[in-house]
Scaffold this motif. Structure first.
Motif: not given
Length: 122
Positions: A22-27, A45-47, A52-60
């Motif tokens: 919602a933020y990286y794509a929508g905003v 997810c990646w954007f 420019v690429q931003l990769h958002l990786g899950i970290e426990e």
């Protein structure tokens, strides 16, 4: 020899993908790009916007990056800041970098982001 930055990786907590989209794509207006299947199983997810690429990786054991941040070049920074504010994001202007207009904001999981535009002489 280093020739370019391929991407920037930011961490995010488990289960935050919908908020990130919602933020990286929508905003921010970025486009989500597919992760390779072997990496998609890890979540996140990646954007991309332009090159420019931003990769958002899950970290426990996620903790937001409050100092480290990507610096993202934008055009029409005043309008871009207003766009973020209109979506409820905090925009903190900083005039301490000569030759640039810039502000800082945070993504929905608390990671710091910098947005900047070179000042052009008239």
């Amino acid at each position: 020899m280093i020739t370019a930055v391929d991407h920037v990786q930011l961490a995010a907590p488990p289960g935050s993908e919908d908020r990130l989209r919602a933020y990286y794509a929508g905003v921010l207006g970025m486009t989500e790009i597919p992760k390779p299947r072997v990496l998609a199983a890890r979540g996140g997810c990646w954007f991309q916007a332009g090159t420019v690429q931003l990769h958002l990786g899950i970290e426990e054991t996620f903790r937001p990056a409050r100092k480290a941040h990507p610096g993202l070049r934008v055009t029409g920074i005043e309008r871009y800041g207003a766009r973020l504010r209109a979506h409820g994001a905090q925009v903190e202007w900083d005039e301490n970098l000569p030759g640039y207009r810039r502000f800082h904001s945070s993504d929905p999981v608390g990671n710091r982001l910098e947005f900047l535009e070179p000042v052009t002489s008239v």
